[in-house]
Design an enzyme around this catalytic site. Sequence first.
Site, PDB file in Angstrom:
ATOM      1  N   LYS A  55       0.837  -1.202   0.000  1.00  0.00           N
ATOM      2  CA  LYS A  55       0.000   0.000   0.000  1.00  0.00           C
ATOM      3  C   LYS A  55       0.875   1.256   0.000  1.00  0.00           C
ATOM      4  O   LYS A  55       0.616   2.209  -0.741  1.00  0.00           O
ATOM      5  CB  LYS A  55      -0.943  -0.009   1.214  1.00  0.00           C
ATOM      6  CG  LYS A  55      -2.057  -1.043   1.062  1.00  0.00           C
ATOM      7  CD  LYS A  55      -2.779  -1.381   2.356  1.00  0.00           C
ATOM      8  CE  LYS A  55      -3.785  -2.503   2.137  1.00  0.00           C
ATOM      9  NZ  LYS A  55      -4.406  -3.016   3.346  1.00  0.00           N
ATOM     10  N   GLN A  99      -4.145  -1.393   9.681  1.00  0.00           N
ATOM     11  CA  GLN A  99      -4.164  -2.746   9.122  1.00  0.00           C
ATOM     12  C   GLN A  99      -4.803  -3.722  10.115  1.00  0.00           C
ATOM     13  O   GLN A  99      -4.411  -3.781  11.283  1.00  0.00           O
ATOM     14  CB  GLN A  99      -2.732  -3.188   8.777  1.00  0.00           C
ATOM     15  CG  GLN A  99      -2.647  -4.509   8.057  1.00  0.00           C
ATOM     16  CD  GLN A  99      -3.278  -4.482   6.659  1.00  0.00           C
ATOM     17  OE1 GLN A  99      -3.098  -3.542   5.900  1.00  0.00           O
ATOM     18  NE2 GLN A  99      -4.043  -5.512   6.339  1.00  0.00           N
ATOM     19  N   ASP A 122     -10.597   3.228   4.572  1.00  0.00           N
ATOM     20  CA  ASP A 122     -11.066   1.837   4.503  1.00  0.00           C
ATOM     21  C   ASP A 122     -12.591   1.759   4.551  1.00  0.00           C
ATOM     22  O   ASP A 122     -13.170   0.706   4.307  1.00  0.00           O
ATOM     23  CB  ASP A 122     -10.505   1.038   5.696  1.00  0.00           C
ATOM     24  CG  ASP A 122      -9.386   0.108   5.266  1.00  0.00           C
ATOM     25  OD1 ASP A 122      -9.296  -0.189   4.056  1.00  0.00           O
ATOM     26  OD2 ASP A 122      -8.615  -0.331   6.142  1.00  0.00           O
TER      27      ASP A 122
END
Length: 300
Positions: A55, A99, A122
């Site tokens: 990412k 994460q 997200d």
Amino acid sequence: MAEAKLIDGKVFAAGLRARVGAGVAELHAVTGIKPGLATVLVGDDAASQVYVKSKGRVAAELGMASFDHRLPASTTELELLQLITRLNKDPAVHGILVQLPLPKHIVTPDILLAVDPDKDVDGFHPMNVGRLGSIASGAPLDFPVPCTPLGCSMLLADALGALSGRHAVVLGRSTLVGRPVAQLLLKADCTVTIAHSRTRDLPALCRTADILVVAIGKPAFVRGDWIKPGAAVIDVGINRISAGDSKTRLVGDVAFDEARAVAGHLTPVPGGVGPMTVACLMYNTLQEARRRAGLPFTAV
Ligand code: NAP
């Protein structure tokens, strides 16, 4: 009947990344703002390390600033919340990605709730979950939407055009994939059925689907004779199985060869939905940087 047309997520994701990169350059030229993505990894889970690294690398390739925060597994919830508070206040950060999974001693919903909803690239903050759950069919998606589901809906729209009126069956009801996919398809005016481990007679239900999205995490679970001839099948599953000789390979939740003989469109695994996740994360980060600059969301 002809074989299914394969939906090439690698090619689509490369195109999306290129368009996001152009959007980043344009935003910088017009406003001086460089989109910034902060990634937060707690602990040393090997798979998570690979995801976070990729990412950060893609963000840098697209001209974004990337801020990499790696914390030991012993990090307390309070320490993690303090970092998130700092990132929420940092004007150089437009997107915050924590994460998952987090270590067991940290309460994940507390962390997701602490992220500024306007930096929640997200799309997991309860406010953004609620926005997606209550969006009207014609309204713009002007808030962060979970990346893998967004990728599924982009691939379907690209392959099929208008989705209106089609019957979509979503197999899997996780908050990460199944539910947001179902909400995006509902917004696209599909008639949506969500199925899960307690659903009765899955094969018969799946055979009614014009669009079948499968996200259950069970290798080759959906068989060819579950699929309506000509249906579009999106296989979100990523399962590592033995390939003999102590080697492994990745397969989806759909029996690929069987599905290929029946479906109209089909995503392969790997190379279907997988590459869309990171590309959509970059898309969300660009959109949040545009919001900060007072610019509207833009379809890229
Ligand atoms: P999850 O949280 O484990 O949810 C699985 C869902 O599948 C649950 O709703 C479960 O039903 C349902 N299910 C399990 N076994 C079933 C069965 N035998 N029959 C019918 N339904 C069944 O998984 P997830 O996070 O959604 O991920 C699903 C898959 O997508 C995994 O393979 C994952 O690796 C993959 N994935 C890929 C990407 C990507 O491409 N970038 C991103 C995320 C996930 P219940 O709710 O009734 O338990």
